[in-house]
Design a protein around this motif. Structure first.
Motif, short mmCIF file in Angstrom:
data_model
loop_
_atom_site.label_atom_id
_atom_site.label_comp_id
_atom_site.label_asym_id
_atom_site.label_seq_id
_atom_site.Cartn_x
_atom_site.Cartn_y
_atom_site.Cartn_z
N PRO A 183 26.23 49.65 43.03
CA PRO A 183 27.19 48.92 42.21
C PRO A 183 28.51 48.78 42.93
CG PRO A 183 26.90 51.16 41.40
CD PRO A 183 25.88 50.96 42.46
N HIS A 184 29.15 47.65 42.80
CA HIS A 184 30.43 47.40 43.46
C HIS A 184 31.54 48.11 42.71
CE1 HIS A 184 33.66 44.61 45.16
NE2 HIS A 184 33.04 45.12 46.23
N THR A 185 32.38 48.85 43.45
CA THR A 185 33.40 49.70 42.82
C THR A 185 34.77 49.05 42.74
OG1 THR A 185 33.84 50.74 44.97
CG2 THR A 185 32.23 51.82 43.51
N GLY A 186 34.87 47.79 43.12
CA GLY A 186 36.17 47.11 43.06
C GLY A 186 36.00 45.62 42.89
N ILE A 187 37.06 44.90 43.28
CA ILE A 187 37.03 43.43 43.23
C ILE A 187 37.41 42.91 44.61
CG2 ILE A 187 38.07 41.37 42.21
CD1 ILE A 187 38.52 42.92 39.67
N ASP A 188 36.62 41.96 45.12
CA ASP A 188 36.89 41.38 46.43
C ASP A 188 37.53 40.00 46.28
OD1 ASP A 188 35.80 43.56 47.74
OD2 ASP A 188 33.79 42.69 47.82
N PHE A 189 38.65 39.81 46.98
CA PHE A 189 39.35 38.53 47.01
C PHE A 189 39.21 37.92 48.41
CE2 PHE A 189 41.48 41.14 43.85
CZ PHE A 189 41.64 40.28 42.78
N VAL A 190 38.94 36.63 48.45
CA VAL A 190 38.85 35.92 49.73
C VAL A 190 39.60 34.59 49.63
CG1 VAL A 190 36.64 36.96 50.31
CG2 VAL A 190 36.71 34.76 49.11
N ASP A 191 39.99 34.10 50.81
CA ASP A 191 40.58 32.77 50.88
C ASP A 191 39.45 31.79 51.21
OD1 ASP A 191 41.73 30.46 52.61
OD2 ASP A 191 43.49 31.27 51.57
N PRO A 192 39.33 30.71 50.47
CA PRO A 192 38.23 29.74 50.72
C PRO A 192 38.22 29.22 52.14
CG PRO A 192 39.30 29.27 48.63
CD PRO A 192 40.14 30.29 49.32
N VAL A 214 37.48 52.62 37.92
CA VAL A 214 37.47 51.92 36.63
C VAL A 214 37.71 50.44 36.90
CG1 VAL A 214 38.22 53.91 35.25
CG2 VAL A 214 39.94 52.44 36.34
N ASN A 215 37.41 49.62 35.92
CA ASN A 215 37.53 48.18 36.07
C ASN A 215 39.02 47.79 36.13
OD1 ASN A 215 37.32 45.41 36.00
ND2 ASN A 215 35.75 45.38 34.41
N PRO A 216 39.46 47.18 37.24
CA PRO A 216 40.87 46.78 37.34
C PRO A 216 41.27 45.80 36.25
CG PRO A 216 39.82 46.69 39.49
CD PRO A 216 38.74 46.91 38.51
N SER A 217 40.33 45.00 35.79
CA SER A 217 40.64 44.00 34.76
C SER A 217 41.11 44.64 33.47
CB SER A 217 39.42 43.12 34.48
OG SER A 217 39.01 42.44 35.66
N ASN A 218 40.73 45.90 33.23
CA ASN A 218 41.16 46.60 32.01
C ASN A 218 42.64 46.92 31.99
OD1 ASN A 218 38.47 46.56 31.23
ND2 ASN A 218 38.06 48.66 31.89
N TYR A 219 43.29 46.85 33.17
CA TYR A 219 44.71 47.20 33.28
C TYR A 219 45.59 45.99 33.46
CZ TYR A 219 43.21 52.04 33.76
OH TYR A 219 42.65 53.27 33.52
N ILE A 220 45.00 44.82 33.63
CA ILE A 220 45.78 43.64 33.95
C ILE A 220 45.70 42.65 32.80
CG2 ILE A 220 46.04 41.69 35.54
CD1 ILE A 220 44.89 43.50 37.72
N ALA A 221 46.85 42.29 32.30
CA ALA A 221 46.91 41.30 31.20
C ALA A 221 46.71 39.93 31.79
CB ALA A 221 48.25 41.39 30.49
N ASP A 281 54.14 52.14 34.16
CA ASP A 281 53.46 51.64 32.96
C ASP A 281 52.25 50.83 33.41
OD1 ASP A 281 52.64 50.63 30.58
OD2 ASP A 281 54.54 49.68 30.04
N ALA A 282 51.06 51.41 33.23
CA ALA A 282 49.85 50.77 33.73
C ALA A 282 49.59 49.42 33.07
CB ALA A 282 48.65 51.69 33.51
N SER A 283 50.13 49.23 31.87
CA SER A 283 49.90 47.96 31.18
C SER A 283 50.60 46.79 31.85
CB SER A 283 50.37 48.07 29.72
OG SER A 283 51.78 48.27 29.66
N LYS A 284 51.51 47.10 32.79
CA LYS A 284 52.24 46.05 33.50
C LYS A 284 51.64 45.75 34.88
CE LYS A 284 56.65 47.09 31.22
NZ LYS A 284 58.06 47.46 31.41
N MET A 285 50.46 46.27 35.16
CA MET A 285 49.83 46.04 36.45
C MET A 285 49.50 44.56 36.63
SD MET A 285 46.32 47.70 38.05
CE MET A 285 46.94 49.38 37.87
N THR A 286 49.66 44.08 37.87
CA THR A 286 49.34 42.69 38.20
C THR A 286 48.31 42.67 39.33
OG1 THR A 286 51.16 42.58 39.80
CG2 THR A 286 51.64 41.88 37.53
N PHE A 332 39.82 45.59 46.35
CA PHE A 332 40.82 46.24 45.50
C PHE A 332 40.13 47.10 44.45
CE2 PHE A 332 43.48 45.84 41.54
CZ PHE A 332 44.51 46.67 41.95
N GLU A 333 40.60 48.36 44.30
CA GLU A 333 40.03 49.28 43.32
C GLU A 333 41.15 49.92 42.49
OE1 GLU A 333 37.67 52.35 45.03
OE2 GLU A 333 36.26 50.97 46.05
#
Length: 251
Positions: A147-156, A243-250, A104-109, A234-235
Motif C-alpha cells: 500500500p502507498h504510504t503517501g501522495i506523489d505529485f508530478v509535473d506533466p 495517516v492520510n494527508p487529505s485528512n489534515y488539509i481543507a 495547528d494541524a487544521s491549517k496544513m496546506t 509526501f507523507e
C-alpha cells in the motif's frame, strides 16, 4: 721484689673496685627507689603518649589536602546531585516537543505552490476509500505489492518544482536515502510529522525552524519510484503511523 710490687698493686686496685661496686650499687638502688615511687611510671607513660600524639599531629599537618579533600568533595557531590535533580526536572518538561512549534494541524496546506499545474500520480492507500481507489494506491516494490504510504505529485511536463513546508515546524531530520532519495522531516508538535521524499536542492538543515510555505527543496528522483521520474513523495505521520494527508488539509 716482684711479689711486693704485685701485692702493692692489688692493694691499690682493691679500693677502686670497691668504690666502683659501691657506685653501681648505689645507682641501681637509686633507680629502684625512683621507679618505686607511684607518680613516676604514670608520668613517663603520659610523656610518651604526648610525644606520639605530637608526632601524629605533625604528620597530618604536613598534608593539608588530606584534611580538606573529604569535606570539599562532599560539598561538590551534594551540589552536583542538586543540579542533576534540577536538570532531570527540566528535561522532563523540555523534550523535543517543548522546543518545537506546536502548529495547528487544521491549517496544513499542500506542499506545492501551484497545485493546479501538477497532478497526483499516486494517492495514499486509505482503508476507507473505494475499492477502485485502494487498488490505484497499491505500488510494486521489487516483487511485492504494498500500500502507498503517501501522495506523489508530478509535473506533466517532467519539470522540477518547489517543495514547500506544509505547516510551520522544526526540521527534525535530513537524509540522503539510498532508495528514497533526499528526505526531509518536519515536526509540528503533538506527534505530527510531515515527510518529503525524492528531493533535490535541499535548502534546510536539521534544527531549522521553518514557516508554512517556506521552500525547503525541489522535486527530484528516487530509485524506489524511478518510473515516476521527477516527483515529490509526501507523507504525514501521527505518532509514528502514516495517516492520510487529505485528512489534515481543507480542500
Amino acid at each position: 721484689m716482684n711479689d711486693q710490687n704485685k701485692s702493692r698493686q692489688r692493694q691499690e686496685e682493691t679500693p677502686k673496685n670497691a668504690l666502683g661496686g659501691a657506685s653501681a650499687a648505689n645507682s641501681s638502688s637509686g633507680l629502684r627507689k625512683l621507679f618505686a615511687k607511684r607518680y613516676v611510671s604514670p608520668a613517663i607513660f603520659m610523656a610518651a603518649a604526648a610525644i606520639i600524639v605530637t608526632l601524629m599531629w605533625i604528620y597530618q599537618g604536613s598534608d593539608p589536602a588530606e584534611e580538606t579533600t573529604a569535606p570539599v568533595g562532599s560539598e561538590v557531590t551534594q551540589e552536583d546531585e542538586a543540579n542533576d535533580v534540577q536538570g532531570g526536572v527540566a528535561n522532563e518538561g523540555g523534550g523535543d516537543e517543548a522546543v518545537e512549534v506546536i502548529a495547528d494541524a487544521s491549517k496544513m496546506t499542500w506542499p506545492v505552490g501551484n497545485l493546479s499545474e501538477l497532478q497526483v500520480e499516486t494517492k495514499f492507500y486509505d482503508m476507507n476509500a473505494s475499492e477502485a481507489d485502494k487498488e490505484a494506491a497499491l505500488i510494486q516494490v521489487d516483487n511485492e505489492i504494498s500500500p502507498h504510504t503517501g501522495i506523489d505529485f508530478v509535473d506533466p511536463n517532467g519539470e522540477t518544482f518547489d517543495v514547500l513546508a506544509a505547516l510551520e515546524g522544526k526540521v527534525s531530520h535530513v537524509e540522503q536515502h539510498p532508495t528514497n532519495g533526499y528526505i526531509i522531516e518536519i515536526s509540528h508538535g503533538d506527534g505530527l510529522v510531515t515527510v518529503y521524499q525524492s528531493l533535490t536542492n535541499v535548502q534546510v538543515e536539521e534544527g531549522d525552524e521553518v514557516g508554512q510555505g517556506t521552500v525547503i527543496a525541489q522535486a527530484g528522483r528516487s530509485d524506489l519510484e524511478r518510473d515516476l521520474g521527477i516527483h515529490l513523495h509526501f507523507e504525514t505521520r501521527l505518532n509514528g503511523e502514516t495517516v492520510n494527508p487529505s485528512n489534515y488539509i481543507a480542500e
